[in-house]
Design an enzyme around this catalytic site. Structure first.
Site, PDB file in Angstrom:
ATOM      1  N   CYS A  18       5.333  -6.167   1.494  1.00  0.00           N
ATOM      2  CA  CYS A  18       5.675  -4.753   1.454  1.00  0.00           C
ATOM      3  C   CYS A  18       5.027  -4.015   2.650  1.00  0.00           C
ATOM      4  O   CYS A  18       5.412  -4.229   3.784  1.00  0.00           O
ATOM      5  CB  CYS A  18       5.291  -4.141   0.119  1.00  0.00           C
ATOM      6  SG  CYS A  18       6.056  -2.532  -0.184  1.00  0.00           S
ATOM      7  N   TYR A  19       3.986  -3.207   2.414  1.00  0.00           N
ATOM      8  CA  TYR A  19       3.310  -2.546   3.537  1.00  0.00           C
ATOM      9  C   TYR A  19       2.759  -3.582   4.518  1.00  0.00           C
ATOM     10  O   TYR A  19       2.793  -3.389   5.735  1.00  0.00           O
ATOM     11  CB  TYR A  19       2.181  -1.655   3.017  1.00  0.00           C
ATOM     12  CG  TYR A  19       1.398  -0.957   4.119  1.00  0.00           C
ATOM     13  CD1 TYR A  19       1.910   0.172   4.749  1.00  0.00           C
ATOM     14  CD2 TYR A  19       0.151  -1.426   4.521  1.00  0.00           C
ATOM     15  CE1 TYR A  19       1.200   0.806   5.770  1.00  0.00           C
ATOM     16  CE2 TYR A  19      -0.565  -0.806   5.526  1.00  0.00           C
ATOM     17  CZ  TYR A  19      -0.036   0.320   6.148  1.00  0.00           C
ATOM     18  OH  TYR A  19      -0.745   0.941   7.152  1.00  0.00           O
ATOM     19  N   GLY A  38       0.832  -1.201   0.000  1.00  0.00           N
ATOM     20  CA  GLY A  38       0.000   0.000   0.000  1.00  0.00           C
ATOM     21  C   GLY A  38       0.862   1.243   0.000  1.00  0.00           C
ATOM     22  O   GLY A  38       2.067   1.170   0.270  1.00  0.00           O
ATOM     23  N   ASP A  46     -16.726 -11.470 -22.904  1.00  0.00           N
ATOM     24  CA  ASP A  46     -17.305 -11.414 -21.553  1.00  0.00           C
ATOM     25  C   ASP A  46     -18.820 -11.613 -21.576  1.00  0.00           C
ATOM     26  O   ASP A  46     -19.362 -12.477 -20.884  1.00  0.00           O
ATOM     27  CB  ASP A  46     -16.953 -10.088 -20.877  1.00  0.00           C
ATOM     28  CG  ASP A  46     -15.456  -9.866 -20.772  1.00  0.00           C
ATOM     29  OD1 ASP A  46     -14.710 -10.857 -20.710  1.00  0.00           O
ATOM     30  OD2 ASP A  46     -15.034  -8.698 -20.776  1.00  0.00           O
ATOM     31  N   HIS A  64       8.097  -7.727  -3.596  1.00  0.00           N
ATOM     32  CA  HIS A  64       6.830  -8.086  -4.256  1.00  0.00           C
ATOM     33  C   HIS A  64       7.004  -9.378  -5.049  1.00  0.00           C
ATOM     34  O   HIS A  64       7.430  -9.352  -6.210  1.00  0.00           O
ATOM     35  CB  HIS A  64       6.369  -6.963  -5.190  1.00  0.00           C
ATOM     36  CG  HIS A  64       5.910  -5.733  -4.486  1.00  0.00           C
ATOM     37  ND1 HIS A  64       4.619  -5.569  -4.035  1.00  0.00           N
ATOM     38  CD2 HIS A  64       6.574  -4.606  -4.132  1.00  0.00           C
ATOM     39  CE1 HIS A  64       4.505  -4.388  -3.440  1.00  0.00           C
ATOM     40  NE2 HIS A  64       5.673  -3.783  -3.487  1.00  0.00           N
ATOM     41  N   LYS A  82      -9.715 -11.500 -17.494  1.00  0.00           N
ATOM     42  CA  LYS A  82     -10.028 -11.769 -18.899  1.00  0.00           C
ATOM     43  C   LYS A  82      -9.543 -13.149 -19.347  1.00  0.00           C
ATOM     44  O   LYS A  82     -10.279 -13.891 -20.016  1.00  0.00           O
ATOM     45  CB  LYS A  82      -9.419 -10.687 -19.780  1.00  0.00           C
ATOM     46  CG  LYS A  82      -9.691 -10.862 -21.277  1.00  0.00           C
ATOM     47  CD  LYS A  82     -11.134 -10.548 -21.646  1.00  0.00           C
ATOM     48  CE  LYS A  82     -11.366  -9.049 -21.603  1.00  0.00           C
ATOM     49  NZ  LYS A  82     -12.713  -8.692 -22.138  1.00  0.00           N
TER      50      LYS A  82
END
Length: 512
Positions: free
Chosen positions: A85-86, A58, A230, A172, A368
Site C-alpha cells: 500500500c503506502y 500508512g 499472560d 493488503h 495472545k
C-alpha cells in the site's frame, strides 16, 4: 541464527497483521521504526539473520510535506524488500516512478488482474479478489521495474525490480479479505528471502529464559501475577530462569471477578513451585479512584497503585526487578512505535514516570494466541491456558464513570451471571471475551408493578483471534434473554440490559 523479517511500521492500521502472517509461516518477524537505517539493520543482525524487509501501509501521501520516508540506502541492500500500500507507493516514488491521486479511491474488495504470475505473485490466478484501501495510485514505473498486476483504477497494482529483490503490491495481503494473501507472503519469505521457516515456540522459550537470566542475574525479582494466561506464562518462564529468586505477587484490588482472589491463591499456592504472596490493597485502589471518571486517568492511577504495592513487597525482600506479562497488543494500543495511543494499558502506558524497579517483559513481542502456545509447551494447566482475557485494571474499566465499592459489587455480580450463562450454553470455547459493563445512566422500568429508576448493564461478547480486531458475537436470543432476566431479577439495582453490536474497529473490546 534465527531468520528474521523486519516490518517497518509507517503507521498502517494492519501493521501488526503483517508481522503475524510472517510468524504463521514459522519465520520470526519484528516491527521496527520507519526511520530504521542500514546501520540499525546491521545491529539487528547480531541477534537474528535479517533476510527481508516489509514496508507497511500508512495514512499519509508520499507528497505530504511531513510524510515519513524510507532511508533510500535500504533499497541497495541485498535483502528481500516488499512494499504494501503506502510502502508500494513509497518505493515507486523513491525510485522515480509516478504516483498521483487516483481518479477515485479503492476501498474494500477489488478485482486485481494478474498480468505476470511470477515472483511474489507466482501461483495466483489471472483474477484475484484483494483488499484495497488507498486514494493515491502508482501510475508508472521506471524501466528497471516490470508491472505484475493492475486493477480497473490502478495501472500499477504490483511490480518487481528486474534485478534486485524489490517488490510492491497496492493491496493488503495481510487481511483475510485478500483470498490468497498467504501465498504472496509465502512467495516472499520462502522464494525471495530464502527463509528456512524454522522459528518455533521452543526457540522462543529457550531464548526468553536466557534473556531473563542475563538481565536479572542472581538478583531477586517479583512478578505481577494476576492468574491470567499472560502473567502465568511469564511467571513460569521467570521461574525457570531464576528459580527461588522469584516472588509472585497477587494484588487484591477489590476489582477482581467474583471469588477470584481465593481461586488464584488456591491455584498458585498449591500447583506451582512459587513463592506466592497475596496483598490486600482494596482500600488503596478505591481511594486512588475516588471521583475519577476519565478512563485514561483511571488506568494511570491503577498503574501507579500497582507499582507502589510492588515496590513495597520488593523492599521487604530486597528485589530489584519487576517481571510483567505485557504482550505485544498492549504495547501497540499504548502508543508503541508509530501507532496512536488507543488506551494506556496499566502495565505499559499507565506506569508512573519514576519507578523503583527495573522492568522485565518476557512476552512483550508475542500475541495472545502465541502466548497460549508457549503456555501449553510449558505444561500450564488447561484452566490457565484456555482462560479468557481479563483486563489488568480489572472491573474498574467496566464501570463507566466513578468507581466505588458499590459499583464494583454490582458489576461483579452481573459479570458472574454472564460467565455462568455463556459457559452453561457451551458457547465459551468459541468466544474471545464475554462480560458486562455498568453504564452511568439510569432508566425507568417496571418491577413488581412499581415504577423503578435504576442502572443499565451492557453486554459485550466478541469473537477474535488475537484481540487486535474483533467481531461482536451473534449470540442466540434465548441465551441473551436468560442473561438479561437473571441480571434484572438478581441484582436489585439494575432494571435494563442492552447488547453491544460494535466490531473492533471502530470500537475497542473494552469500553474504556
Amino acid at each position: 541464527m534465527t531468520d528474521c523479517i523486519l516490518v517497518l511500521d509507517f503507521g498502517g492500521q494492519y501493521c501488526h497483521l503483517i508481522a503475524r502472517r510472517i510468524r504463521e509461516l514459522n519465520v520470526y518477524s519484528e516491527i521496527v521504526s520507519p526511520k530504521t537505517t542500514p546501520e540499525d539493520i546491521e545491529e539487528c543482525g547480531k541477534k537474528y539473520k535479517v533476510r527481508g524487509l516489509i514496508i507497511s501501509g500508512g495514512p499519509q501521501s508520499v507528497y505530504d510535506k511531513d510524510s515519513l520516508k524510507l532511508d533510500k540506502r535500504i533499497l541497495d541492500l541485498d535483502l528481500g524488500i516488499l512494499g504494501l500500500c503506502y510502502g508500494h507507493q513509497l518505493i515507486a516514488y523513491m525510485e522515480g516512478g509516478l504516483v498521483r491521486a487516483g481518479e477515485q479511491g479503492e476501498y474494500g474488495i477489488t478485482k486485481a488482474f494478474i498480468d505476470k504470475p511470477v515472483g511474489i505473485l507466482a501461483g495466483l490466478s489471472k483474477e484475484e479478489d484483494v483488499w484495497m484501501s488507498h486514494s493515491d495510485t502508482v501510475k508508472e514505473m521506471p524501466s528497471t521495474y516490470e508491472i505484475l498486476a493492475h486493477t480497473d483504477n490502478t495501472p500499477v497494482a504490483a511490480f518487481q525490480h528486474r534485478e534486485k529483490k524489490i517488490h510492491g503490491v497496492q493491496w493488503h495481503p495481510e487481511v483475510v479479505h485478500t483470498r490468497h494473501g498467504r501465498k504472496i507472503f509465502e512467495n516472499f519469505v520462502r522464494d525471495v528471502c530464502k527463509c528456512a521457516g524454522n522459528w518455533v515456540m521452543e526457540d522462543f522459550i529457550e531464548s526468553s529464559i536466557e534473556k531473563i537470566k542475563k538481565k536479572v542475574g542472581k538478583k531477586k525479582a517479583i512478578i505481577a501475577l494476576s492468574g491470567g494466561i499472560d502473567s502465568s506464562t511469564a511467571a513460569v518462564l521467570a521461574g525457570k530462569a531464576i528459580g527461588k529468586n522469584l516472588t509472585a505477587v497477587f494484588v487484591d484490588t477489590g476489582l477482581m471477578r467474583k471469588n477470584e482472589p481465593a481461586l488464584i491463591e488456591e491455584t498458585f499456592s498449591g500447583k506451582f513451585d512459587l513463592d506466592f504472596r497475596m496483598v490486600d490493597a482494596r482500600e488503596r485502589f478505591f481511594s486512588a479512584l475516588r471521583c475519577i471518571e476519565d478512563p485514561e486517568e483511571k488506568r494511570k492511577r491503577i498503574g501507579e497503585a500497582f507499582i507502589r504495592v510492588f515496590e513495597g513487597v520488593a523492599r521487604e525482600i530486597n528485589a530489584e526487578f519487576l517481571i510483567q506479562g505485557t504482550i505485544y497488543p498492549d504495547r501497540i494500543e499504548s502508543g508503541s512505535q508509530h501507532a496512536f495511543t488507543i488506551k494506556s494499558h496499566h502495565n505499559v502506558g499507565g506506569l508512573p514516570a519514576k519507578l523503583g524497579l527495573r522492568i522485565v517483559e518476557p512476552l512483550e513481542d508475542l500475541y495472545k494466541d502465541e502466548v497460549r502456545v508457549v503456555a501449553r509447551k510449558l505444561d500450564l494447566p488447561p484452566e490457565i491456558v484456555d482462560r479468557h482475557p481479563f483486563p489488568g485494571p480489572g472491573l474498574a474499566i467496566r464501570i463507566i464513570g466513578e468507581v466505588t465499592p458499590e459499583s464494583a459489587r454490582i458489576i461483579r455480580e452481573a459479570d458472574s451471571i454472564v460467565k455462568e450463562e455463556i459457559r452453561e450454553s457451551g458457547l465459551a470455547p468459541g468466544l474471545w471475551q464475554f462480560f458486562a459493563i455498568l453504564l452511568p445512566i439510569k432508566t425507568v422500568g417496571v418491577q413488581g408493578d412499581a415504577r423503578t429508576y435504576r442502572n443499565t448493564i451492557a453486554l459485550r461478547i466478541v469473537e477474535s483471534v488475537d484481540g487486535m480486531t474483533a467481531n461482536f458475537a451473534r449470540i442466540p436470543y434465548d441465551v441473551l434473554e436468560r442473561i438479561s432476566t437473571r441480571i434484572t431479577n438478581e441484582i436489585p439495582e439494575v432494571n435494563r440490559v442492552v447488547y453491544d453490536l460494535t466490531h473492533k474497529p471502530p470500537g475497542t473490546i473494552e469500553w474504556e
